[in-house]
Write a protein that holds these residues in place. Structure first.
Motif, PDB file in Angstrom:
ATOM      1  N   VAL A   1       0.837  -1.200   0.000  1.00  0.00           N
ATOM      2  CA  VAL A   1       0.000   0.000   0.000  1.00  0.00           C
ATOM      3  C   VAL A   1       0.868   1.245   0.000  1.00  0.00           C
ATOM      4  O   VAL A   1       0.620   2.197  -0.750  1.00  0.00           O
ATOM      5  N   TYR A   2       1.910   1.245   0.829  1.00  0.00           N
ATOM      6  CA  TYR A   2       2.818   2.397   0.914  1.00  0.00           C
ATOM      7  C   TYR A   2       3.501   2.645  -0.426  1.00  0.00           C
ATOM      8  O   TYR A   2       3.549   3.784  -0.913  1.00  0.00           O
ATOM      9  N   VAL A   3       4.012   1.596  -1.044  1.00  0.00           N
ATOM     10  CA  VAL A   3       4.706   1.734  -2.326  1.00  0.00           C
ATOM     11  C   VAL A   3       3.744   2.216  -3.413  1.00  0.00           C
ATOM     12  O   VAL A   3       4.100   3.077  -4.230  1.00  0.00           O
ATOM     13  N   ASP A   4       2.528   1.701  -3.432  1.00  0.00           N
ATOM     14  CA  ASP A   4       1.538   2.149  -4.416  1.00  0.00           C
ATOM     15  C   ASP A   4       1.230   3.632  -4.257  1.00  0.00           C
ATOM     16  O   ASP A   4       1.151   4.368  -5.242  1.00  0.00           O
ATOM     17  N   ASN A   5       1.059   4.085  -3.008  1.00  0.00           N
ATOM     18  CA  ASN A   5       0.772   5.500  -2.766  1.00  0.00           C
ATOM     19  C   ASN A   5       1.945   6.388  -3.179  1.00  0.00           C
ATOM     20  O   ASN A   5       1.743   7.454  -3.766  1.00  0.00           O
ATOM     21  N   ILE A   6       3.155   5.957  -2.892  1.00  0.00           N
ATOM     22  CA  ILE A   6       4.331   6.732  -3.283  1.00  0.00           C
ATOM     23  C   ILE A   6       4.437   6.792  -4.808  1.00  0.00           C
ATOM     24  O   ILE A   6       4.710   7.850  -5.383  1.00  0.00           O
ATOM     25  N   ALA A   7       4.205   5.666  -5.478  1.00  0.00           N
ATOM     26  CA  ALA A   7       4.286   5.635  -6.938  1.00  0.00           C
ATOM     27  C   ALA A   7       3.252   6.557  -7.568  1.00  0.00           C
ATOM     28  O   ALA A   7       3.553   7.284  -8.526  1.00  0.00           O
ATOM     29  N   LYS A   8       2.036   6.564  -7.032  1.00  0.00           N
ATOM     30  CA  LYS A   8       0.989   7.446  -7.556  1.00  0.00           C
ATOM     31  C   LYS A   8       1.359   8.913  -7.349  1.00  0.00           C
ATOM     32  O   LYS A   8       1.155   9.745  -8.221  1.00  0.00           O
ATOM     33  N   ALA A   9       1.911   9.225  -6.185  1.00  0.00           N
ATOM     34  CA  ALA A   9       2.278  10.606  -5.889  1.00  0.00           C
ATOM     35  C   ALA A   9       3.439  11.062  -6.766  1.00  0.00           C
ATOM     36  O   ALA A   9       3.506  12.229  -7.168  1.00  0.00           O
ATOM     37  N   MET A  10       4.359  10.168  -7.077  1.00  0.00           N
ATOM     38  CA  MET A  10       5.532  10.525  -7.879  1.00  0.00           C
ATOM     39  C   MET A  10       5.178  10.790  -9.335  1.00  0.00           C
ATOM     40  O   MET A  10       5.967  11.423 -10.042  1.00  0.00           O
ATOM     41  N   GLN A  11       4.037  10.346  -9.793  1.00  0.00           N
ATOM     42  CA  GLN A  11       3.659  10.563 -11.189  1.00  0.00           C
ATOM     43  C   GLN A  11       3.481  12.040 -11.503  1.00  0.00           C
ATOM     44  O   GLN A  11       3.688  12.465 -12.616  1.00  0.00           O
ATOM     45  N   GLY A  12       3.144  12.855 -10.494  1.00  0.00           N
ATOM     46  CA  GLY A  12       2.940  14.281 -10.724  1.00  0.00           C
ATOM     47  C   GLY A  12       4.179  15.123 -10.518  1.00  0.00           C
ATOM     48  O   GLY A  12       4.144  16.332 -10.724  1.00  0.00           O
ATOM     49  N   VAL A  13       5.285  14.525 -10.132  1.00  0.00           N
ATOM     50  CA  VAL A  13       6.510  15.274  -9.860  1.00  0.00           C
ATOM     51  C   VAL A  13       7.206  15.604 -11.176  1.00  0.00           C
ATOM     52  O   VAL A  13       7.474  14.733 -11.986  1.00  0.00           O
ATOM     53  N   THR A  14       7.489  16.901 -11.362  1.00  0.00           N
ATOM     54  CA  THR A  14       8.120  17.315 -12.618  1.00  0.00           C
ATOM     55  C   THR A  14       9.487  17.958 -12.411  1.00  0.00           C
ATOM     56  O   THR A  14      10.158  18.293 -13.380  1.00  0.00           O
ATOM     57  N   SER A  15       9.902  18.160 -11.148  1.00  0.00           N
ATOM     58  CA  SER A  15      11.213  18.766 -10.908  1.00  0.00           C
ATOM     59  C   SER A  15      11.825  18.196  -9.631  1.00  0.00           C
ATOM     60  O   SER A  15      11.140  17.617  -8.797  1.00  0.00           O
ATOM     61  N   ILE A  16      13.118  18.397  -9.490  1.00  0.00           N
ATOM     62  CA  ILE A  16      13.850  17.933  -8.316  1.00  0.00           C
ATOM     63  C   ILE A  16      13.328  18.616  -7.047  1.00  0.00           C
ATOM     64  O   ILE A  16      13.207  17.988  -5.998  1.00  0.00           O
ATOM     65  N   GLU A  17      12.998  19.898  -7.137  1.00  0.00           N
ATOM     66  CA  GLU A  17      12.509  20.643  -5.971  1.00  0.00           C
ATOM     67  C   GLU A  17      11.199  20.048  -5.468  1.00  0.00           C
ATOM     68  O   GLU A  17      10.981  19.918  -4.265  1.00  0.00           O
ATOM     69  N   GLN A  18      10.308  19.700  -6.387  1.00  0.00           N
ATOM     70  CA  GLN A  18       9.044  19.072  -5.993  1.00  0.00           C
ATOM     71  C   GLN A  18       9.302  17.729  -5.314  1.00  0.00           C
ATOM     72  O   GLN A  18       8.674  17.404  -4.317  1.00  0.00           O
ATOM     73  N   LEU A  19      10.231  16.972  -5.861  1.00  0.00           N
ATOM     74  CA  LEU A  19      10.557  15.664  -5.301  1.00  0.00           C
ATOM     75  C   LEU A  19      11.127  15.809  -3.890  1.00  0.00           C
ATOM     76  O   LEU A  19      10.716  15.098  -2.979  1.00  0.00           O
ATOM     77  N   GLN A  20      12.039  16.739  -3.686  1.00  0.00           N
ATOM     78  CA  GLN A  20      12.626  16.953  -2.367  1.00  0.00           C
ATOM     79  C   GLN A  20      11.567  17.392  -1.360  1.00  0.00           C
ATOM     80  O   GLN A  20      11.547  16.921  -0.226  1.00  0.00           O
ATOM     81  N   GLY A  21      10.695  18.287  -1.760  1.00  0.00           N
ATOM     82  CA  GLY A  21       9.617  18.739  -0.872  1.00  0.00           C
ATOM     83  C   GLY A  21       8.691  17.607  -0.491  1.00  0.00           C
ATOM     84  O   GLY A  21       8.281  17.474   0.665  1.00  0.00           O
ATOM     85  N   TYR A  22       8.384  16.764  -1.459  1.00  0.00           N
ATOM     86  CA  TYR A  22       7.487  15.637  -1.194  1.00  0.00           C
ATOM     87  C   TYR A  22       8.147  14.630  -0.252  1.00  0.00           C
ATOM     88  O   TYR A  22       7.521  14.140   0.681  1.00  0.00           O
ATOM     89  N   VAL A  23       9.412  14.338  -0.471  1.00  0.00           N
ATOM     90  CA  VAL A  23      10.124  13.373   0.376  1.00  0.00           C
ATOM     91  C   VAL A  23      10.191  13.878   1.809  1.00  0.00           C
ATOM     92  O   VAL A  23      10.026  13.114   2.753  1.00  0.00           O
ATOM     93  N   LYS A  24      10.424  15.166   1.988  1.00  0.00           N
ATOM     94  CA  LYS A  24      10.489  15.729   3.342  1.00  0.00           C
ATOM     95  C   LYS A  24       9.149  15.580   4.062  1.00  0.00           C
ATOM     96  O   LYS A  24       9.111  15.379   5.269  1.00  0.00           O
ATOM     97  N   GLN A  25       8.053  15.690   3.332  1.00  0.00           N
ATOM     98  CA  GLN A  25       6.729  15.564   3.939  1.00  0.00           C
ATOM     99  C   GLN A  25       6.391  14.118   4.264  1.00  0.00           C
ATOM    100  O   GLN A  25       5.781  13.828   5.284  1.00  0.00           O
ATOM    101  N   VAL A  26       6.772  13.211   3.399  1.00  0.00           N
ATOM    102  CA  VAL A  26       6.372  11.810   3.527  1.00  0.00           C
ATOM    103  C   VAL A  26       7.273  11.031   4.481  1.00  0.00           C
ATOM    104  O   VAL A  26       6.825  10.133   5.171  1.00  0.00           O
ATOM    105  N   ALA A  27       8.542  11.376   4.515  1.00  0.00           N
ATOM    106  CA  ALA A  27       9.505  10.625   5.328  1.00  0.00           C
ATOM    107  C   ALA A  27       9.112  10.707   6.803  1.00  0.00           C
ATOM    108  O   ALA A  27       8.695  11.759   7.277  1.00  0.00           O
TER     109      ALA A  27
END
Length: 84
Positions: A29-55
């Protein structure tokens, strides 16, 4: 005196032997949710912000995890190969 014991088993068998819970469904379930959320990431800054929130524990948890992985990787290199 040095004794070496080698155990050949699957991860599921090892988990059962050690009495650890099976968290594969929660992990899926966790991996599926992360994969779905990553589909909308278009830049490194977005990815870093998302990782900080999810971690877990935010950025501090991420840094602790990175340190843990680095130390684990280094101990793997200082094992058998260092003696050979």
């Amino acid at each position: 005196m040095k004794v070496t014991v080698e155990v050949d088993c699957t991860p599921e068998e090892a988990r059962s032997f050690l009495g650890l819970p099976d968290v594969s469904k929660a992990n899926d379930v966790y991996v599926d949710n992360i994969a779905k959320a990553m589909q909308g990431v278009t830049s490194i800054e977005q990815l870093q912000g998302y990782v900080k929130q999810v971690a877990p524990m935010g950025e501090i948890g991420l840094k602790l995890f990175q340190q843990f992985m680095e130390q684990g990787g280094m101990s793997g290199f200082s094992g058998k190969n260092a003696k050979d």
